[in-house]
Write an enzyme that holds these catalytic residues in place. Structure first.
Site, PDB file in Angstrom:
ATOM      1  N   GLU A  84      36.123  28.264  46.231  1.00  0.00           N
ATOM      2  CA  GLU A  84      35.477  27.735  45.086  1.00  0.00           C
ATOM      3  C   GLU A  84      34.490  26.866  45.545  1.00  0.00           C
ATOM      4  O   GLU A  84      34.079  25.789  44.676  1.00  0.00           O
ATOM      5  CB  GLU A  84      36.761  26.870  44.345  1.00  0.00           C
ATOM      6  N   ASP A 112      31.316  22.432  44.306  1.00  0.00           N
ATOM      7  CA  ASP A 112      32.724  22.729  44.442  1.00  0.00           C
ATOM      8  C   ASP A 112      33.547  22.346  43.381  1.00  0.00           C
ATOM      9  O   ASP A 112      33.499  21.147  42.745  1.00  0.00           O
ATOM     10  CB  ASP A 112      33.221  21.815  45.732  1.00  0.00           C
TER      11      ASP A 112
HETATM   12  N1  LIG Z   1      41.868  32.022  42.124  1.00  0.00           N
HETATM   13  C1  LIG Z   1      41.379  31.964  43.220  1.00  0.00           C
HETATM   14  N2  LIG Z   1      41.738  30.926  44.026  1.00  0.00           N
HETATM   15  C2  LIG Z   1      40.915  30.666  45.353  1.00  0.00           C
HETATM   16  C3  LIG Z   1      40.114  31.738  45.647  1.00  0.00           C
HETATM   17  N3  LIG Z   1      39.657  31.214  46.950  1.00  0.00           N
HETATM   18  C4  LIG Z   1      40.146  30.365  46.935  1.00  0.00           C
HETATM   19  N4  LIG Z   1      41.088  29.784  46.122  1.00  0.00           N
HETATM   20  C5  LIG Z   1      41.863  28.580  46.142  1.00  0.00           C
HETATM   21  O1  LIG Z   1      41.226  27.503  45.630  1.00  0.00           O
HETATM   22  C6  LIG Z   1      41.894  26.191  46.137  1.00  0.00           C
HETATM   23  C7  LIG Z   1      41.019  25.341  46.808  1.00  0.00           C
HETATM   24  O2  LIG Z   1      41.778  24.074  46.864  1.00  0.00           O
HETATM   25  P1  LIG Z   1      41.250  22.915  47.372  1.00  0.00           P
HETATM   26  O3  LIG Z   1      40.603  23.259  48.519  1.00  0.00           O
HETATM   27  O4  LIG Z   1      42.615  21.891  47.657  1.00  0.00           O
HETATM   28  O5  LIG Z   1      40.612  22.200  46.627  1.00  0.00           O
HETATM   29  P2  LIG Z   1      40.685  21.601  45.052  1.00  0.00           P
HETATM   30  O6  LIG Z   1      41.943  21.538  44.457  1.00  0.00           O
HETATM   31  O7  LIG Z   1      39.748  22.191  44.075  1.00  0.00           O
HETATM   32  O8  LIG Z   1      40.580  19.994  45.235  1.00  0.00           O
HETATM   33  P3  LIG Z   1      39.045  19.252  45.281  1.00  0.00           P
HETATM   34  O9  LIG Z   1      38.167  20.066  45.758  1.00  0.00           O
HETATM   35  O10 LIG Z   1      39.259  18.109  46.215  1.00  0.00           O
HETATM   36  O11 LIG Z   1      38.722  18.836  43.985  1.00  0.00           O
HETATM   37  C8  LIG Z   1      43.218  26.710  46.997  1.00  0.00           C
HETATM   38  O12 LIG Z   1      44.250  26.555  46.302  1.00  0.00           O
HETATM   39  C9  LIG Z   1      42.662  28.311  47.049  1.00  0.00           C
HETATM   40  O13 LIG Z   1      43.866  29.047  47.174  1.00  0.00           O
HETATM   41  C10 LIG Z   1      39.692  32.905  44.936  1.00  0.00           C
HETATM   42  O14 LIG Z   1      39.121  33.957  45.490  1.00  0.00           O
HETATM   43  N5  LIG Z   1      40.481  33.036  43.856  1.00  0.00           N
END
Ligand SMILES: Nc1nc2c(ncn2[C@@H]2O[C@H](COP(=O)(O)OP(=O)(O)OP(=O)(O)O)[C@@H](O)[C@H]2O)c(=O)[nH]1
Length: 246
Positions: free
Chosen positions: A163, A120
């Site tokens: 992610e 992740d």
């Molecule tokens: N650019 C992009 N963003 C994505 C995609 N799928 C999910 N996201 C974003 O990934 C982010 C995940 O955020 P969080 O689940 O808060 O995780 P994080 O900010 O990595 O925090 P931690 O996992 O706790 O380190 C969200 O802002 C989603 O909008 C994608 O295909 N493209």
């Protein structure tokens, strides 16, 4: 794929032209007969009846063969598209599960050791918020490439969604799995993408579940244990891996 769809458009056009040509040829034939009230011999009747199919047969055959070929290739493309993640070109969640479950379901693999990673990206939301979603997408693509390079086949790499990624290492010992986790963390730590003149980087946390002693298990169990390990890695400050032995 796009090229095939364009070709499909061309084939449809040829089909429409062929159909129009057949209709016109039949109408012209009828019109000429009516206009001149031909008193034709049986030979001329047969000849006129044969002219249309003879001239149009190659066109029709080409059309049908082209259509068959294109539909066949489009079907293959569709089946590939249903299995891959369009951004990273890795296996998508469903196909990843299928691949790993198939491996575990094979009788000769049941008693083997393996490792399962859930990976992740850290604070990924911050990258989207600060640099925009396109930059986030580029980072996801980069991570996909890194995983494929560091864990090539027969390891199975997939994007679970967002992610979150996964790697399945068939027949991997604990030492091999940990070495790989270290390499992935190090590579992402040093990996930088250029975006709007800025350097953007993103670390990764990894939960590793290792199936020891060749116990029979399911992919669901491996997932559950890797998820627990990932939680520990995030809690320990991120940019690291944690292992759950089962
Ligand atoms: N650019 C992009 N963003 C994505 C995609 N799928 C999910 N996201 C974003 O990934 C982010 C995940 O955020 P969080 O689940 O808060 O995780 P994080 O900010 O990595 O925090 P931690 O996992 O706790 O380190 C969200 O802002 C989603 O909008 C994608 O295909 N493209």
């Amino acid at each position: 794929m796009r090229e095939r769809l364009q070709n499909l458009g061309r084939v449809k056009l040829v089909g429409a032209i062929t159909l129009a040509a057949v209709v016109l040829a039949v109408l012209a034939n009828l019109f000429i007969s009516w206009l001149f009230d031909f008193q034709t011999t049986w030979f001329e009747d047969v000849f006129r009846a044969a002219v249309i199919p003879i001239f149009l047969a190659p066109l029709l055959s080409w059309y049908l063969v082209g259509m068959f070929y294109l539909l066949d290739s489009l079907e293959k493309d569709m089946s590939v598209l249903a299995r891959i993640d369009s951004l990273t070109l890795l296996s998508n969640r469903r196909y990843f599960y299928q691949q790993t479950s198939d491996w575990l379901a094979t009788e000769s693999n049941r008693s083997r050791v393996y490792a399962f990673f859930i990976l992740d990206l850290d604070f990924f939301k911050g990258i989207n918020d600060q640099h925009g979603h396109l930059c986030g997408d580029k980072m996801l693509e980069r991570f996909g490439v890194v995983l494929q390079e560091i864990a090539p086949s027969p390891n199975i790499v997939g994007r679970l969604g967002g992610e979150e990624f996964a790697v399945f290492l068939p027949n991997a010992s604990q030492q091999e799995a940990e070495n790989l986790a270290v390499r992935i963390c190090q590579t992402m730590r040093c990996s930088v993408i250029e975006w709007d003149g800025e350097k953007v980087s993103c670390s990764v946390s990894i939960g590793v579940s290792i199936n020891m002693n060749g116990q029979k298990s399911t992919i669901e169990n491996a997932f559950k244990y890797a998820d627990l390990a990932l939680y520990e890695a995030k809690k320990s400050g991120r940019d690291c891996y944690r292992v759950y032995l089962s």
